[in-house]
Design a protein around this motif. Structure first.
Motif, PDB file in Angstrom:
ATOM      1  N   ILE A  10       0.764  -1.230  -0.033  1.00  0.00           N
ATOM      2  CA  ILE A  10      -0.094   0.014   0.019  1.00  0.00           C
ATOM      3  C   ILE A  10       0.750   1.238   0.006  1.00  0.00           C
ATOM      4  N   HIS A  11       2.096   1.003  -0.037  1.00  0.00           N
ATOM      5  CA  HIS A  11       2.985   2.308   0.168  1.00  0.00           C
ATOM      6  C   HIS A  11       3.637   2.745  -1.292  1.00  0.00           C
ATOM      7  N   ARG A  12       3.665   3.664  -1.666  1.00  0.00           N
ATOM      8  CA  ARG A  12       4.184   4.078  -2.899  1.00  0.00           C
ATOM      9  C   ARG A  12       5.434   4.990  -2.954  1.00  0.00           C
ATOM     10  N   SER A  13       6.077   4.944  -4.148  1.00  0.00           N
ATOM     11  CA  SER A  13       7.023   5.945  -4.122  1.00  0.00           C
ATOM     12  C   SER A  13       8.118   5.806  -3.028  1.00  0.00           C
ATOM     13  N   LEU A  14       8.561   4.956  -2.670  1.00  0.00           N
ATOM     14  CA  LEU A  14       9.397   4.777  -1.366  1.00  0.00           C
ATOM     15  C   LEU A  14      10.511   5.468  -1.530  1.00  0.00           C
ATOM     16  N   GLU A  15      11.229   5.360  -2.829  1.00  0.00           N
ATOM     17  CA  GLU A  15      12.521   5.713  -3.001  1.00  0.00           C
ATOM     18  C   GLU A  15      12.382   7.583  -2.945  1.00  0.00           C
ATOM     19  N   THR A  16      11.204   8.036  -2.740  1.00  0.00           N
ATOM     20  CA  THR A  16      11.062   9.546  -2.536  1.00  0.00           C
ATOM     21  C   THR A  16      11.056  10.029  -0.997  1.00  0.00           C
ATOM     22  N   LYS A  17      10.753   8.848  -0.154  1.00  0.00           N
ATOM     23  CA  LYS A  17      10.698   9.391   1.124  1.00  0.00           C
ATOM     24  C   LYS A  17      11.940   9.609   2.051  1.00  0.00           C
ATOM     25  N   THR A  18      11.891  10.092   3.213  1.00  0.00           N
ATOM     26  CA  THR A  18      13.059  10.384   4.115  1.00  0.00           C
ATOM     27  C   THR A  18      13.396   9.135   4.762  1.00  0.00           C
ATOM     28  N   ILE A  19      14.401   9.340   5.520  1.00  0.00           N
ATOM     29  CA  ILE A  19      14.541   8.102   6.489  1.00  0.00           C
ATOM     30  C   ILE A  19      13.423   8.119   7.647  1.00  0.00           C
ATOM     31  N   GLU A  20      13.132   8.924   8.132  1.00  0.00           N
ATOM     32  CA  GLU A  20      12.175   9.166   9.089  1.00  0.00           C
ATOM     33  C   GLU A  20      10.785   8.423   8.730  1.00  0.00           C
ATOM     34  N   GLU A  21      10.380   8.874   7.465  1.00  0.00           N
ATOM     35  CA  GLU A  21       9.183   8.682   6.908  1.00  0.00           C
ATOM     36  C   GLU A  21       9.259   7.132   6.760  1.00  0.00           C
ATOM     37  N   ILE A  22      10.249   6.382   6.025  1.00  0.00           N
ATOM     38  CA  ILE A  22      10.353   5.115   6.146  1.00  0.00           C
ATOM     39  C   ILE A  22      10.436   4.172   7.229  1.00  0.00           C
TER      40      ILE A  22
END
Length: 268
Positions: A10-22
Protein backbone atom coordinates in the motif's frame (compact mmCIF):
# COMPACT_ATOMS: atom_id res chain seq x y z
CA UNK A 1 -5.88 -19.46 -3.64
CA UNK A 2 -5.10 -15.76 -3.31
CA UNK A 3 -1.48 -15.01 -2.39
CA UNK A 4 -1.91 -12.04 -0.09
CA UNK A 5 1.84 -12.12 0.54
CA UNK A 6 2.39 -11.22 -3.12
CA UNK A 7 -0.14 -8.41 -3.30
CA UNK A 8 1.11 -4.89 -3.95
CA UNK A 9 2.30 -2.82 -1.01
CA UNK A 10 0.00 0.00 0.00
CA UNK A 11 3.09 2.23 0.25
CA UNK A 12 4.15 3.93 -2.97
CA UNK A 13 7.19 5.91 -4.21
CA UNK A 14 9.39 4.66 -1.37
CA UNK A 15 12.49 6.06 -3.05
CA UNK A 16 11.15 9.59 -2.53
CA UNK A 17 10.66 9.23 1.23
CA UNK A 18 12.99 10.33 4.01
CA UNK A 19 14.62 7.98 6.48
CA UNK A 20 12.20 9.19 9.14
CA UNK A 21 9.19 8.49 6.95
CA UNK A 22 10.39 5.01 5.97
CA UNK A 23 11.18 3.85 9.51
CA UNK A 24 7.83 5.13 10.80
CA UNK A 25 5.93 3.26 8.09
CA UNK A 26 7.88 0.03 8.67
CA UNK A 27 7.24 0.33 12.40
CA UNK A 28 3.52 0.80 11.77
CA UNK A 29 3.44 -2.32 9.59
CA UNK A 30 5.40 -4.35 12.17
CA UNK A 31 2.92 -3.35 14.87
CA UNK A 32 0.22 -5.35 13.07
CA UNK A 33 2.11 -8.65 13.32
CA UNK A 34 1.26 -9.43 16.95
CA UNK A 35 -2.43 -8.97 16.20
CA UNK A 36 -2.19 -11.39 13.28
CA UNK A 37 -0.65 -13.95 15.62
CA UNK A 38 -3.35 -13.32 18.23
CA UNK A 39 -5.96 -14.20 15.62
CA UNK A 40 -4.26 -17.58 15.13
CA UNK A 41 -3.79 -18.52 18.80
CA UNK A 42 -6.35 -21.34 18.67
CA UNK A 43 -4.42 -22.98 15.84
CA UNK A 44 -1.09 -22.31 17.56
CA UNK A 45 -2.28 -23.87 20.83
CA UNK A 46 -3.44 -27.02 19.04
CA UNK A 47 -0.07 -27.36 17.32
CA UNK A 48 1.92 -26.84 20.53
CA UNK A 49 -0.23 -29.36 22.38
CA UNK A 50 0.65 -31.99 19.82
CA UNK A 51 4.35 -31.08 19.85
CA UNK A 52 4.41 -31.53 23.63
CA UNK A 53 2.62 -34.88 23.34
CA UNK A 54 5.08 -36.19 20.75
CA UNK A 55 8.16 -35.04 22.66
CA UNK A 56 6.87 -36.49 25.94
CA UNK A 57 6.48 -39.82 24.16
CA UNK A 58 10.08 -39.84 22.92
CA UNK A 59 9.49 -38.26 19.52
CA UNK A 60 11.33 -35.42 17.82
CA UNK A 61 10.29 -32.12 16.24
CA UNK A 62 11.43 -31.29 12.73
CA UNK A 63 11.03 -27.83 11.25
CA UNK A 64 11.09 -28.06 7.47
CA UNK A 65 11.60 -24.91 5.45
CA UNK A 66 13.36 -22.77 2.88
CA UNK A 67 14.28 -19.11 2.62
CA UNK A 68 13.91 -16.71 5.52
CA UNK A 69 11.50 -18.92 7.48
CA UNK A 70 13.76 -21.95 7.30
CA UNK A 71 16.79 -19.94 8.34
CA UNK A 72 14.93 -18.40 11.28
CA UNK A 73 13.98 -21.87 12.50
CA UNK A 74 17.68 -22.78 12.53
CA UNK A 75 18.37 -19.91 14.92
CA UNK A 76 15.68 -21.15 17.30
CA UNK A 77 16.87 -24.76 17.19
CA UNK A 78 20.48 -23.72 17.93
CA UNK A 79 19.45 -21.95 21.14
CA UNK A 80 17.38 -24.71 22.76
CA UNK A 81 20.04 -27.14 24.06
CA UNK A 82 21.85 -24.30 25.86
CA UNK A 83 18.80 -22.45 27.16
CA UNK A 84 16.79 -25.47 28.30
CA UNK A 85 19.41 -28.22 28.64
CA UNK A 86 17.72 -30.57 26.16
CA UNK A 87 19.68 -33.05 24.08
CA UNK A 88 20.65 -32.03 20.58
CA UNK A 89 18.49 -33.79 18.03
CA UNK A 90 15.19 -33.46 19.89
CA UNK A 91 14.33 -30.28 17.94
CA UNK A 92 15.75 -30.04 14.42
CA UNK A 93 15.61 -28.08 11.17
CA UNK A 94 15.59 -29.56 7.69
CA UNK A 95 16.62 -26.60 5.52
CA UNK A 96 16.38 -26.59 1.74
CA UNK A 97 19.96 -26.82 0.50
CA UNK A 98 21.20 -27.95 3.92
CA UNK A 99 21.90 -26.18 7.20
CA UNK A 100 25.59 -26.31 6.26
CA UNK A 101 24.74 -23.82 3.48
CA UNK A 102 22.78 -21.51 5.79
CA UNK A 103 24.57 -18.31 4.75
CA UNK A 104 24.48 -19.07 1.03
CA UNK A 105 20.69 -18.59 0.63
CA UNK A 106 20.30 -21.42 -1.89
CA UNK A 107 16.77 -20.34 -2.77
CA UNK A 108 16.62 -22.54 -5.89
CA UNK A 109 16.49 -25.66 -3.68
CA UNK A 110 12.99 -24.78 -2.46
CA UNK A 111 11.62 -25.93 -5.83
CA UNK A 112 12.80 -29.52 -5.28
CA UNK A 113 9.58 -31.40 -4.50
CA UNK A 114 11.16 -34.54 -3.00
CA UNK A 115 14.28 -33.21 -1.31
CA UNK A 116 12.46 -32.43 1.94
CA UNK A 117 11.18 -35.98 2.27
CA UNK A 118 14.56 -37.44 1.28
CA UNK A 119 16.22 -35.39 4.02
CA UNK A 120 13.63 -36.50 6.57
CA UNK A 121 14.24 -40.12 5.60
CA UNK A 122 17.95 -39.61 6.18
CA UNK A 123 17.04 -38.62 9.75
CA UNK A 124 14.92 -41.79 10.07
CA UNK A 125 11.71 -39.82 10.63
CA UNK A 126 8.86 -41.95 11.97
CA UNK A 127 5.30 -41.72 13.25
CA UNK A 128 6.74 -40.89 16.70
CA UNK A 129 7.92 -37.53 15.32
CA UNK A 130 6.13 -34.34 14.30
CA UNK A 131 7.09 -32.29 11.22
CA UNK A 132 6.26 -28.59 10.84
CA UNK A 133 6.47 -27.05 7.39
CA UNK A 134 7.37 -23.36 7.12
CA UNK A 135 6.30 -21.45 4.04
CA UNK A 136 5.15 -17.85 3.83
CA UNK A 137 3.37 -18.52 0.54
CA UNK A 138 1.95 -21.88 1.63
CA UNK A 139 3.01 -23.37 -1.72
CA UNK A 140 6.77 -24.11 -1.45
CA UNK A 141 7.37 -27.46 -3.24
CA UNK A 142 10.19 -28.47 -0.83
CA UNK A 143 7.72 -28.24 2.06
CA UNK A 144 4.57 -29.39 0.30
CA UNK A 145 6.11 -32.58 -1.09
CA UNK A 146 7.50 -33.63 2.28
CA UNK A 147 4.22 -33.02 4.12
CA UNK A 148 2.26 -34.95 1.51
CA UNK A 149 4.51 -37.99 1.92
CA UNK A 150 4.42 -37.63 5.72
CA UNK A 151 0.64 -37.85 5.48
CA UNK A 152 0.92 -41.13 3.56
CA UNK A 153 3.11 -42.56 6.33
CA UNK A 154 0.83 -41.22 9.09
CA UNK A 155 3.48 -38.85 10.41
CA UNK A 156 1.86 -35.91 12.22
CA UNK A 157 2.42 -32.57 10.53
CA UNK A 158 1.85 -28.90 11.18
CA UNK A 159 2.66 -25.78 9.23
CA UNK A 160 3.24 -22.05 9.54
CA UNK A 161 1.96 -20.12 6.52
CA UNK A 162 0.90 -16.55 5.77
CA UNK A 163 -1.77 -17.06 3.11
CA UNK A 164 -5.26 -18.49 3.69
CA UNK A 165 -6.43 -21.73 2.08
CA UNK A 166 -2.98 -22.80 0.89
CA UNK A 167 -2.02 -26.29 -0.35
CA UNK A 168 0.40 -26.73 2.55
CA UNK A 169 -2.23 -25.85 5.15
CA UNK A 170 -4.64 -28.25 3.45
CA UNK A 171 -2.27 -31.20 3.84
CA UNK A 172 -1.08 -30.40 7.40
CA UNK A 173 -2.78 -31.96 10.44
CA UNK A 174 -2.28 -28.81 12.49
CA UNK A 175 -2.05 -25.74 10.26
CA UNK A 176 -1.19 -22.31 11.60
CA UNK A 177 -2.23 -19.49 9.28
CA UNK A 178 -0.91 -16.09 10.34
CA UNK A 179 -2.18 -13.61 7.76
CA UNK A 180 0.13 -10.60 7.93
CA UNK A 181 -1.04 -8.99 4.69
CA UNK A 182 0.94 -7.37 1.86
CA UNK A 183 4.55 -6.54 2.70
CA UNK A 184 6.06 -3.05 2.98
CA UNK A 185 8.11 -3.86 -0.13
CA UNK A 186 5.91 -5.95 -2.40
CA UNK A 187 6.60 -9.67 -1.96
CA UNK A 188 9.48 -9.23 0.51
CA UNK A 189 8.33 -11.86 3.00
CA UNK A 190 11.52 -11.54 5.05
CA UNK A 191 9.73 -8.56 6.61
CA UNK A 192 6.33 -9.04 8.30
CA UNK A 193 6.13 -12.76 7.52
CA UNK A 194 9.66 -13.21 8.88
CA UNK A 195 8.81 -11.22 12.01
CA UNK A 196 5.74 -13.38 12.57
CA UNK A 197 7.76 -16.56 12.05
CA UNK A 198 10.39 -15.49 14.60
CA UNK A 199 7.67 -14.67 17.14
CA UNK A 200 6.02 -18.04 16.51
CA UNK A 201 9.26 -19.99 16.94
CA UNK A 202 9.82 -18.22 20.26
CA UNK A 203 6.24 -18.96 21.33
CA UNK A 204 6.29 -22.61 20.25
CA UNK A 205 9.67 -23.55 21.71
CA UNK A 206 9.29 -21.62 24.97
CA UNK A 207 5.79 -22.95 25.68
CA UNK A 208 6.88 -26.48 24.79
CA UNK A 209 9.92 -26.36 27.07
CA UNK A 210 7.83 -25.02 29.97
CA UNK A 211 5.32 -27.82 29.45
CA UNK A 212 8.18 -30.36 29.43
CA UNK A 213 9.37 -29.14 32.83
CA UNK A 214 12.52 -27.39 31.62
CA UNK A 215 11.57 -24.14 33.40
CA UNK A 216 10.74 -23.55 37.08
CA UNK A 217 8.88 -20.39 38.09
CA UNK A 218 10.29 -18.08 35.40
CA UNK A 219 13.86 -19.35 35.40
CA UNK A 220 16.14 -21.39 33.12
CA UNK A 221 17.05 -23.95 35.75
CA UNK A 222 18.44 -26.37 33.16
CA UNK A 223 20.62 -23.85 31.32
CA UNK A 224 23.98 -25.25 30.22
CA UNK A 225 26.96 -23.66 31.98
CA UNK A 226 28.85 -22.84 28.79
CA UNK A 227 30.48 -19.52 29.73
CA UNK A 228 31.21 -17.19 32.64
CA UNK A 229 28.14 -15.01 32.10
CA UNK A 230 25.69 -17.92 32.18
CA UNK A 231 27.50 -19.57 35.09
CA UNK A 232 27.32 -16.36 37.11
CA UNK A 233 23.62 -16.05 36.34
CA UNK A 234 23.07 -19.67 37.36
CA UNK A 235 24.98 -19.25 40.65
CA UNK A 236 22.78 -16.29 41.60
CA UNK A 237 19.71 -18.27 40.55
CA UNK A 238 20.75 -21.14 42.82
CA UNK A 239 21.39 -18.79 45.72
CA UNK A 240 18.00 -17.20 45.28
CA UNK A 241 16.21 -20.56 45.11
CA UNK A 242 17.95 -22.21 48.05
CA UNK A 243 18.89 -19.41 50.44
CA UNK A 244 22.64 -19.98 50.08
CA UNK A 245 24.51 -16.80 50.91
CA UNK A 246 28.09 -17.76 50.04
CA UNK A 247 28.71 -17.21 46.31
CA UNK A 248 31.77 -19.45 46.13
CA UNK A 249 30.02 -22.31 47.94
CA UNK A 250 27.00 -21.99 45.63
CA UNK A 251 29.26 -22.00 42.56
CA UNK A 252 31.11 -25.09 43.80
CA UNK A 253 27.86 -27.01 44.33
CA UNK A 254 26.49 -25.83 40.99
CA UNK A 255 29.54 -26.98 39.06
CA UNK A 256 29.54 -30.33 40.86
CA UNK A 257 25.97 -31.04 39.77
CA UNK A 258 25.94 -29.32 36.37
CA UNK A 259 22.68 -27.38 36.55
CA UNK A 260 20.61 -25.23 38.89
CA UNK A 261 17.88 -27.87 38.83
CA UNK A 262 20.14 -30.73 39.96
CA UNK A 263 22.03 -28.59 42.47
CA UNK A 264 18.81 -27.30 44.05
CA UNK A 265 17.39 -30.82 44.23
CA UNK A 266 20.59 -31.97 45.98
CA UNK A 267 20.39 -29.15 48.53
CA UNK A 268 16.74 -29.90 49.27
Amino acid sequence: MIKITEQASIHRSLETKTIEEITLLINQEDATVAYAIKNALTQINALISNIVEHLKNGGRLFYLGAGSGGRLSVLDVIELPTTFGIEKGIVNTILAGGVEHLVEAREEMEDNYMEGWDRLQAEKVSSKDIVIGISASGTTPFVLGALEVCREYKITTGCIVSNPNSPIAAVANFPVEVITGPEFITGSTRMKCGTAQKMLFDMISTTTMIQLGRVEDNQMVNVLLINDKITDRAVKMLMNKTGLTDYNEAKKILLEHGSVKLAADYLR
